[in-house]
Design a protein around this motif. Structure first.
Motif, mmCIF file in Angstrom:
data_model
loop_
_atom_site.group_PDB
_atom_site.id
_atom_site.type_symbol
_atom_site.label_atom_id
_atom_site.label_comp_id
_atom_site.label_asym_id
_atom_site.label_seq_id
_atom_site.Cartn_x
_atom_site.Cartn_y
_atom_site.Cartn_z
ATOM 1 N N ARG A 293 0.832 -1.205 0.000
ATOM 2 C CA ARG A 293 0.000 0.000 0.000
ATOM 3 C C ARG A 293 0.862 1.249 0.000
ATOM 4 O O ARG A 293 0.616 2.201 -0.753
ATOM 5 C CB ARG A 293 -0.927 -0.009 1.222
ATOM 6 C CG ARG A 293 -1.767 1.263 1.378
ATOM 7 C CD ARG A 293 -2.711 1.147 2.568
ATOM 8 N NE ARG A 293 -2.026 0.738 3.773
ATOM 9 C CZ ARG A 293 -1.276 1.549 4.542
ATOM 10 N NH1 ARG A 293 -1.115 2.818 4.195
ATOM 11 N NH2 ARG A 293 -0.696 1.098 5.637
ATOM 12 N N LEU A 294 1.897 1.255 0.830
ATOM 13 C CA LEU A 294 2.795 2.412 0.889
ATOM 14 C C LEU A 294 3.538 2.590 -0.427
ATOM 15 O O LEU A 294 3.704 3.712 -0.932
ATOM 16 C CB LEU A 294 3.782 2.250 2.036
ATOM 17 C CG LEU A 294 3.234 2.510 3.439
ATOM 18 C CD1 LEU A 294 4.257 2.106 4.491
ATOM 19 C CD2 LEU A 294 2.862 3.982 3.601
ATOM 20 N N HIS A 295 3.988 1.487 -1.001
ATOM 21 C CA HIS A 295 4.721 1.568 -2.260
ATOM 22 C C HIS A 295 3.853 2.148 -3.364
ATOM 23 O O HIS A 295 4.286 3.026 -4.131
ATOM 24 C CB HIS A 295 5.227 0.185 -2.668
ATOM 25 C CG HIS A 295 5.808 0.145 -4.045
ATOM 26 N ND1 HIS A 295 7.025 0.715 -4.350
ATOM 27 C CD2 HIS A 295 5.326 -0.369 -5.213
ATOM 28 C CE1 HIS A 295 7.274 0.554 -5.638
ATOM 29 N NE2 HIS A 295 6.254 -0.100 -6.186
ATOM 30 N N SER A 297 1.468 4.127 -3.145
ATOM 31 C CA SER A 297 1.011 5.497 -2.887
ATOM 32 C C SER A 297 1.860 6.532 -3.631
ATOM 33 O O SER A 297 1.482 7.688 -3.703
ATOM 34 C CB SER A 297 1.033 5.793 -1.380
ATOM 35 O OG SER A 297 2.361 5.822 -0.880
ATOM 36 N N ARG A 298 3.027 6.090 -4.134
ATOM 37 C CA ARG A 298 3.893 6.994 -4.896
ATOM 38 C C ARG A 298 3.838 6.660 -6.380
ATOM 39 O O ARG A 298 3.506 5.538 -6.767
ATOM 40 C CB ARG A 298 5.346 6.849 -4.405
ATOM 41 C CG ARG A 298 5.551 7.238 -2.944
ATOM 42 C CD ARG A 298 5.314 8.726 -2.718
ATOM 43 N NE ARG A 298 6.235 9.552 -3.485
ATOM 44 C CZ ARG A 298 7.438 9.910 -3.053
ATOM 45 N NH1 ARG A 298 7.862 9.530 -1.858
ATOM 46 N NH2 ARG A 298 8.210 10.679 -3.808
ATOM 47 N N PRO A 299 4.157 7.631 -7.253
ATOM 48 C CA PRO A 299 4.188 7.349 -8.689
ATOM 49 C C PRO A 299 5.149 6.200 -9.000
ATOM 50 O O PRO A 299 6.225 6.094 -8.398
ATOM 51 C CB PRO A 299 4.682 8.665 -9.299
ATOM 52 C CG PRO A 299 4.328 9.708 -8.281
ATOM 53 C CD PRO A 299 4.478 9.038 -6.949
ATOM 54 N N GLN A 300 4.750 5.339 -9.934
ATOM 55 C CA GLN A 300 5.563 4.183 -10.299
ATOM 56 C C GLN A 300 6.424 4.497 -11.523
ATOM 57 O O GLN A 300 5.977 5.160 -12.451
ATOM 58 C CB GLN A 300 4.655 2.993 -10.589
ATOM 59 C CG GLN A 300 3.762 2.605 -9.417
ATOM 60 C CD GLN A 300 4.551 2.282 -8.168
ATOM 61 O OE1 GLN A 300 5.369 1.374 -8.175
ATOM 62 N NE2 GLN A 300 4.333 3.042 -7.113
ATOM 63 N N HIS A 301 7.653 3.999 -11.486
ATOM 64 C CA HIS A 301 8.589 4.227 -12.583
ATOM 65 C C HIS A 301 9.034 2.886 -13.158
ATOM 66 O O HIS A 301 9.195 1.914 -12.425
ATOM 67 C CB HIS A 301 9.806 5.023 -12.108
ATOM 68 C CG HIS A 301 9.474 6.352 -11.513
ATOM 69 N ND1 HIS A 301 9.038 7.417 -12.274
ATOM 70 C CD2 HIS A 301 9.496 6.779 -10.221
ATOM 71 C CE1 HIS A 301 8.812 8.460 -11.474
ATOM 72 N NE2 HIS A 301 9.072 8.095 -10.225
#
Length: 365
Positions: A293-295, A297-301
């Motif tokens: 969930r935390l991962h 929550s940030r834009p994925q690259h």
């Protein structure tokens, strides 16, 4: 049937024979009177039926047949009547492929039979970048007879870290067009169809699989977010196996679905952060859900580099090969292979999906 010995070597060790085809295995056979060695010599020459072998050896036909069947059980013979049927040009083109398939040939299935299966096969490739930019050349090298390639993107500079189907002069060109041109230039005998579009829903994907009727789907797209479930639903509905690979930060995975046999993607929770999808989750599961969930929550690259997609794509292509020829059972059906790129590329199968009898997609099949 004319049983023929494979590339087997043997030597005498007292009253026994040591047989080696693959250095990983060896067989010691009792042969005090030399009858086994005589049989091996005749099988090495080839061209004789079991009855003719028995006649030359002055032996009982049933005994010779039992000996040949025992050799077949250990993968040491194939049927010579099933060999020599390929056009010389095709045999030369696929020299190494045929040599590989010899190891898996039997009296019922020769190396050339496996080659013919590939020639008659059709693979639908969803996405021609990332993972499948490695899968496509492998399928072409194997000589899969027909490829249908689907992609919606154009070639851009970011692709060159991992997608070696394309050249700098291809910048701005449609990926699927250039990928097809690569295959045709590599081997004009391969039939290639292209579909330049995006996947926008389960119905359209189901129609595509039903219309193209592939033997296997190689899935390498990750958008929209539910696309794996759409591919799963379409392939299970039409009874078509599919192979998928992908990675997350430093962990990669390759898995497949064998409809009606393995668990399907819908048998496991679709949303990795939906705690309600788990029955009485333990602390380890809860912690894993929180981390995901935390991962997310940030834009994925896209962190894909050549060696990463090269490894994953090679494993995926090998799984496609298993489905097309069944030279051995699928290795990752409902049993994801996980590669740890932060730990020496360690590969293992940590989990196995369990079939859900109440699954809305594959339940009852």
């Amino acid at each position: 049937m004319r049983p023929q010995l494979k590339g087997l070597s043997w030597e005498r060790a007292g009253d026994r024979l040591r047989l080696v085809y693959d250095p990983r295995d060896q067989f010691l056979l009792a042969d005090p009177d030399g009858s086994v060695e005589k049989l091996l010599t005749l099988l090495d020459e080839g061209g004789r039926t079991v009855e003719e072998l028995a006649d030359v050896l002055a032996a009982d036909v049933a005994d010779v047949r039992a000996a040949v069947e025992a050799l077949d059980a250990h993968g040491l013979v194939e049927d010579g009547d099933r060999l020599g049927g390929l056009d010389p040009d095709e045999a030369e083109r696929h020299f190494s492929n045929l040599a590989f398939f010899e190891s898996f040939a039997t009296l019922d299935r020769s190396r050339e039979d496996l080659r013919r299966r590939l020639r008659a096969s059709h693979v639908l490739v969803l996405g021609t970048g990332g993972l499948n930019s490695t899968v496509i050349p492998h399928l072409a090298g194997l000589g899969v007879g027909r490829l249908t390639l689907l992609d919606r993107d154009q070639v851009d500079p970011r692709n060159f870290a991992r997608q070696y189907l394309y050249r700098w002069d291809d910048l701005g060109a449609r990926k699927v067009t250039r990928a097809a041109e690569w295959v045709r230039a590599f081997d004009p005998a391969i039939e290639v169809d292209t579909i330049d579009t995006s996947i926008d829903g389960p119905d359209g994907l189901a129609e595509l699989v039903g219309r193209t009727r592939p033997d296997v789907v190689a899935a390498g797209i990750d958008q929209p977010g539910d696309v794996d479930l759409w591919v799963n639903q379409a392939c299970v509905r039409h009874g078509v196996p599919f192979v998928r690979g992908g990675f997350l930060v430093t962990t990669g995975a390759v898995w497949s679905v064998d409809p009606g046999i393995s668990a399907c993607r819908a048998c496991i929770p679709a949303d990795p952060v939906d705690v309600t999808a788990y029955t009485d989750p333990d602390e380890k599961t809860l912690n894993a859900i929180s981390a995901m969930r935390l991962h997310l929550s940030r834009p994925q690259h896209n962190r894909g580099i050549g060696p990463v997609v090269g490894l994953l794509g090679s494993y995926a292509a090998f799984e496609v090969l298993r489905y097309l020829t069944r030279f051995e059972p699928p290795a990752h059906a409902g049993r994801p292979l996980v590669l740890d790129f932060a730990n020496g590329c360690l590969a293992n199968h940590p989990d196995e999906w369990q079939r859900n009898p109440a699954c809305a997609v594959c339940g009852g099949r």
